[in-house]
Design a protein around this motif. Structure first.
Motif, PDB file in Angstrom:
ATOM      1  N   GLN A  69       0.822  -1.204   0.000  1.00 43.84           N
ATOM      2  CA  GLN A  69       0.000   0.000   0.000  1.00 43.84           C
ATOM      3  C   GLN A  69       0.862   1.263   0.000  1.00 43.84           C
ATOM      4  OE1 GLN A  69      -2.879   1.450   3.319  1.00 43.84           O
ATOM      5  NE2 GLN A  69      -4.097   0.240   1.889  1.00 43.84           N
ATOM      6  N   ILE A  70       0.464   2.230  -0.811  1.00 49.08           N
ATOM      7  CA  ILE A  70       1.114   3.544  -0.761  1.00 49.08           C
ATOM      8  C   ILE A  70       0.025   4.584  -0.504  1.00 49.08           C
ATOM      9  CG2 ILE A  70       3.022   2.917  -2.318  1.00 49.08           C
ATOM     10  CD1 ILE A  70       1.478   4.522  -4.520  1.00 49.08           C
ATOM     11  N   LYS A  71       0.447   5.780  -0.164  1.00 51.31           N
ATOM     12  CA  LYS A  71      -0.533   6.846   0.052  1.00 51.31           C
ATOM     13  C   LYS A  71      -0.284   7.978  -0.939  1.00 51.31           C
ATOM     14  CE  LYS A  71      -3.167   7.429   3.355  1.00 51.31           C
ATOM     15  NZ  LYS A  71      -2.970   7.510   4.780  1.00 51.31           N
ATOM     16  N   VAL A  72      -1.314   8.318  -1.699  1.00 48.65           N
ATOM     17  CA  VAL A  72      -1.242   9.488  -2.575  1.00 48.65           C
ATOM     18  C   VAL A  72      -2.033  10.563  -1.839  1.00 48.65           C
ATOM     19  CG1 VAL A  72      -1.711  10.425  -4.865  1.00 48.65           C
ATOM     20  CG2 VAL A  72      -1.188   7.985  -4.592  1.00 48.65           C
TER      21      VAL A  72
ATOM     22  N   LYS B 214      -4.119  11.842   0.883  1.00 52.78           N
ATOM     23  CA  LYS B 214      -4.927  11.132   1.887  1.00 52.78           C
ATOM     24  C   LYS B 214      -5.492   9.820   1.327  1.00 52.78           C
ATOM     25  CE  LYS B 214      -8.889  13.621   0.309  1.00 52.78           C
ATOM     26  NZ  LYS B 214      -9.823  14.609   0.244  1.00 52.78           N
ATOM     27  N   VAL B 215      -5.281   9.531   0.052  1.00 54.57           N
ATOM     28  CA  VAL B 215      -5.886   8.345  -0.566  1.00 54.57           C
ATOM     29  C   VAL B 215      -4.909   7.173  -0.573  1.00 54.57           C
ATOM     30  CG1 VAL B 215      -6.925   7.397  -2.676  1.00 54.57           C
ATOM     31  CG2 VAL B 215      -7.384   9.766  -2.014  1.00 54.57           C
ATOM     32  N   ALA B 216      -5.321   6.071   0.064  1.00 55.66           N
ATOM     33  CA  ALA B 216      -4.487   4.864   0.065  1.00 55.66           C
ATOM     34  C   ALA B 216      -4.702   4.117  -1.253  1.00 55.66           C
ATOM     35  CB  ALA B 216      -4.863   3.973   1.236  1.00 55.66           C
ATOM     36  N   VAL B 217      -3.616   3.611  -1.819  1.00 55.67           N
ATOM     37  CA  VAL B 217      -3.696   2.849  -3.078  1.00 55.67           C
ATOM     38  C   VAL B 217      -2.959   1.528  -2.861  1.00 55.67           C
ATOM     39  CG1 VAL B 217      -3.053   2.798  -5.524  1.00 55.67           C
ATOM     40  CG2 VAL B 217      -3.756   4.961  -4.480  1.00 55.67           C
ATOM     41  N   GLY B 218      -3.652   0.426  -3.153  1.00 59.32           N
ATOM     42  CA  GLY B 218      -3.036  -0.893  -2.966  1.00 59.32           C
ATOM     43  C   GLY B 218      -3.405  -1.477  -1.617  1.00 59.32           C
ATOM     44  N   GLY B 219      -2.937  -2.698  -1.372  1.00 60.75           N
ATOM     45  CA  GLY B 219      -3.295  -3.390  -0.131  1.00 60.75           C
ATOM     46  C   GLY B 219      -4.796  -3.623  -0.103  1.00 60.75           C
TER      47      GLY B 219
ATOM     48  N   GLN C 272       8.108   3.884  -2.947  1.00 59.62           N
ATOM     49  CA  GLN C 272       6.703   4.347  -2.934  1.00 59.62           C
ATOM     50  C   GLN C 272       6.219   4.457  -4.384  1.00 59.62           C
ATOM     51  OE1 GLN C 272       4.932   4.863   0.171  1.00 59.62           O
ATOM     52  NE2 GLN C 272       6.711   3.534   0.450  1.00 59.62           N
ATOM     53  N   ILE C 273       5.974   3.275  -4.955  1.00 65.46           N
ATOM     54  CA  ILE C 273       5.771   3.204  -6.407  1.00 65.46           C
ATOM     55  C   ILE C 273       4.415   2.601  -6.743  1.00 65.46           C
ATOM     56  CG2 ILE C 273       6.687   2.136  -8.530  1.00 65.46           C
ATOM     57  CD1 ILE C 273       9.322   1.685  -6.947  1.00 65.46           C
ATOM     58  N   LYS C 274       3.778   3.115  -7.789  1.00 69.69           N
ATOM     59  CA  LYS C 274       2.719   2.360  -8.468  1.00 69.69           C
ATOM     60  C   LYS C 274       3.083   2.351  -9.940  1.00 69.69           C
ATOM     61  CE  LYS C 274      -0.439   6.279  -7.921  1.00 69.69           C
ATOM     62  NZ  LYS C 274      -0.942   6.866  -9.134  1.00 69.69           N
TER      63      LYS C 274
ATOM     64  N   ASP D 219       4.744  -6.720  -6.639  1.00 74.50           N
ATOM     65  CA  ASP D 219       3.594  -6.540  -5.743  1.00 74.50           C
ATOM     66  C   ASP D 219       3.345  -5.052  -5.474  1.00 74.50           C
ATOM     67  OD1 ASP D 219       5.712  -6.005  -4.110  1.00 74.50           O
ATOM     68  OD2 ASP D 219       5.076  -7.303  -2.460  1.00 74.50           O
ATOM     69  N   HIS D 220       3.943  -4.197  -6.313  1.00 73.50           N
ATOM     70  CA  HIS D 220       3.605  -2.772  -6.212  1.00 73.50           C
ATOM     71  C   HIS D 220       2.198  -2.573  -6.760  1.00 73.50           C
ATOM     72  CE1 HIS D 220       7.403  -1.240  -4.832  1.00 73.50           C
ATOM     73  NE2 HIS D 220       8.053  -1.934  -5.757  1.00 73.50           N
ATOM     74  N   PRO D 221       1.460  -1.606  -6.232  1.00 73.09           N
ATOM     75  CA  PRO D 221       0.100  -1.389  -6.742  1.00 73.09           C
ATOM     76  C   PRO D 221       0.096  -1.005  -8.223  1.00 73.09           C
ATOM     77  CG  PRO D 221       0.702   0.280  -5.095  1.00 73.09           C
ATOM     78  CD  PRO D 221       1.798  -0.730  -5.102  1.00 73.09           C
ATOM     79  N   LEU D 222      -0.951  -1.435  -8.927  1.00 74.91           N
ATOM     80  CA  LEU D 222      -1.036  -1.179 -10.367  1.00 74.91           C
ATOM     81  C   LEU D 222      -2.161  -0.190 -10.685  1.00 74.91           C
ATOM     82  CD1 LEU D 222      -0.453  -4.742 -11.880  1.00 74.91           C
ATOM     83  CD2 LEU D 222       1.211  -3.032 -11.147  1.00 74.91           C
ATOM     84  N   HIS D 223      -1.816   0.716 -11.593  1.00 76.62           N
ATOM     85  CA  HIS D 223      -2.768   1.731 -12.081  1.00 76.62           C
ATOM     86  C   HIS D 223      -3.186   1.266 -13.475  1.00 76.62           C
ATOM     87  CE1 HIS D 223      -3.487   6.173 -13.275  1.00 76.62           C
ATOM     88  NE2 HIS D 223      -3.508   5.519 -14.410  1.00 76.62           N
ATOM     89  N   LEU D 224      -4.493   0.967 -13.640  1.00 75.99           N
ATOM     90  CA  LEU D 224      -4.954   0.395 -14.911  1.00 75.99           C
ATOM     91  C   LEU D 224      -5.491   1.456 -15.865  1.00 75.99           C
ATOM     92  CD1 LEU D 224      -7.096  -2.652 -13.656  1.00 75.99           C
ATOM     93  CD2 LEU D 224      -4.623  -2.571 -14.068  1.00 75.99           C
ATOM     94  N   GLY D 225      -5.258   1.238 -17.147  1.00 75.43           N
ATOM     95  CA  GLY D 225      -5.853   2.117 -18.140  1.00 75.43           C
ATOM     96  C   GLY D 225      -5.586   1.627 -19.557  1.00 75.43           C
ATOM     97  N   VAL D 226      -6.525   1.952 -20.435  1.00 74.22           N
ATOM     98  CA  VAL D 226      -6.326   1.740 -21.871  1.00 74.22           C
ATOM     99  C   VAL D 226      -6.030   3.124 -22.417  1.00 74.22           C
ATOM    100  CG1 VAL D 226      -7.440   1.103 -24.049  1.00 74.22           C
ATOM    101  CG2 VAL D 226      -7.899  -0.231 -21.983  1.00 74.22           C
ATOM    102  N   THR D 227      -4.816   3.335 -22.887  1.00 68.98           N
ATOM    103  CA  THR D 227      -4.445   4.694 -23.272  1.00 68.98           C
ATOM    104  C   THR D 227      -5.094   5.086 -24.598  1.00 68.98           C
ATOM    105  OG1 THR D 227      -2.584   6.207 -23.398  1.00 68.98           O
ATOM    106  CG2 THR D 227      -2.291   4.109 -24.494  1.00 68.98           C
TER     107      THR D 227
END
Ligand code: SF4
Length: 403
Positions: free
Chosen positions: A9-12, A14-19, A170-172, A195-203
């Motif tokens: 989990q990382i924090k952007v 106040k928003v937690a991302v991952g975990g 601190q990577i996604k 196991d770093h959090p992944l940011h999904l998208g179709v560019t």
């Protein structure tokens, strides 16, 4: 649905991302970042539409200076989007952004990458390694004989190795492509090696409706496999549409709590007693700005509608110029056809405030059921069991093929 893959989990901001954090929705402003008021206006609209994290380009000094004014006034965390110029990343960090996105395809000098990662580490700011199929490092393109999933994954891993050297984690990561099967393959491969959090998208998914379909196909497929911690629809449209789409996808997959009405409607057929498309559209408009987390059905006929939508919290079905309202499959009231949408809004508001039991208790359900049965029987007598004339067609088909 496959359980979500456990990531760090990382924090952007106040928003937690991952975990175990809920999958978050991202979008990107289309204003010049130097236009502080215009950008903030768009950010507020995005936040209201369900966006959790917003990205703004930081492509010039004026943009970095704009960020210094935008960040303290933004209701949601700000990520600076960086291409080509590593100094813009340093400037954005100085402006106080909550995250950076670096494109490994166009910031390639190791000392530049490490300088940014060191500064982000010292400030506790996360970075997204944003690999993009359209701007892949040319040496990887050559090595892999073109744009492949392996080439995109290797680009991300190379960048991670530089980050490692300066002790930054601190990577996604994202590996976006405009080709949906390629993007899905790249994310699957990436999720096997990190196991770093992944940011999904179709560019560059493009304008509506094709862009929505492409993005939903790619992002939805991965989320169903348990892959993905944060998502962005890249549409050629008002970014508010991106935020709405992201939010709706997560709600429809049960990954986020419902915030607005889930409107379901029958596709209409020969039995329909109303223009289902028109009533459904008017209902959609009437509920658009309302925060009512109910499933509401618009059904074309009282013959099959209440049964087919019995799981909905509230619904209406047409018959003999009247609308039959039902709550959790129970008939509750009959209204003139012209008042169907207004009645849905009134009942939905009441249920939202007082609950289903209280809504049912305020009416004579036996009377509503009798009226519905009367209209259902009248329609069946008029249309028969086969309102779509399927049996007549089958007879004709058999005659044609001589069976
Ligand atoms: S049978 Fe009635 S509810 Fe079902 S599709 Fe036809 S009109 Fe709609």
């Amino acid at each position: 649905m496959t359980p979500r893959k456990k990531t760090r989990q990382i924090k952007v901001g106040k928003v937690a991302v991952g975990g175990d954090a809920p999958v978050s929705v991202q979008s990107m402003t289309t204003t010049k970042t130097a236009d502080v008021e215009g950008t903030l206006q768009q950010i507020y609209a995005l936040a209201a539409a369900g966006c959790d994290i917003v990205r703004c380009t930081c492509n010039e000094t004026e943009a970095a200076e704009g960020l210094a004014k935008i960040v303290p006034r933004s209701p949601i965390p700000i990520v600076a989007d960086i291409h080509h110029q590593y100094k813009m990343a340093l400037a954005a960090l100085e402006a106080g952004v909550h995250g950076l996105r670096l494109n490994p395809g166009n910031i390639r000098r190791p000392e530049h990458i490490k300088a940014v990662a060191s500064e982000a580490r010292d400030r506790g700011v996360p970075i997204r390694i944003g690999v993009n199929g359209g701007s892949l490092d040319p040496s990887l393109y050559e090595k892999h004989g073109g744009l492949t999933a392996d080439a995109m994954v290797e680009s991300a891993l190379q960048e991670m190795a530089y980050f490692d050297e300066v002790g930054f984690d601190q990577i996604k990561i994202s590996v976006k492509a405009s080709n949906v099967p390629l993007m899905v393959e790249a994310y699957r491969k990436l999720s096997e090696v990190t196991d770093h959090p992944l940011h999904l998208g179709v560019t560059e998914a493009g304008p509506l409706p094709g862009g929505l379909i492409k993005a939903t196909a790619g992002i939805g497929a991965l989320l169903l496999e348990g892959i993905g911690d944060t998502i962005r629809y890249s549409l050629t449209a008002d970014p508010v549409e991106e935020a709405k789409a992201g939010r709706q996808l997560l709600e429809s997959l049960g990954l986020r709590e419902r915030k607005n009405v889930d409107l379901i409607a029958c596709p209409s057929c020969g039995r329909a007693e109303i223009d289902v498309i028109d009533v459904a559209n008017r209902a959609q408009e009437a509920f658009a700005e309302k925060e009512i987390p109910l499933q509401i059905a618009v059904m074309g006929c009282v013959v099959n509608g209440p049964g087919e939508a019995r799981e909905a919290d509230l619904g209406i079905a047409a018959g003999n110029k009247r609308g039959h309202l039902f709550v959790k499959g129970r008939n509750v009231a009959v209204v003139p056809e012209s008042e169907m949408v207004d009645a849905l809004v009134e009942w939905a508001t009441f249920i939202n405030e007082h609950g289903v039991e209280a809504a049912i208790a305020r009416v004579d359900t036996a009377l509503a059921e009798r009226e519905a049965t009367k209209d259902r029987n009248a329609l069946l007598a008029e249309q028969g069991e086969d309102a779509n004339h399927s049996n007549d067609k089958i007879v004709e088909i058999r005659k044609k093929i001589g069976s």
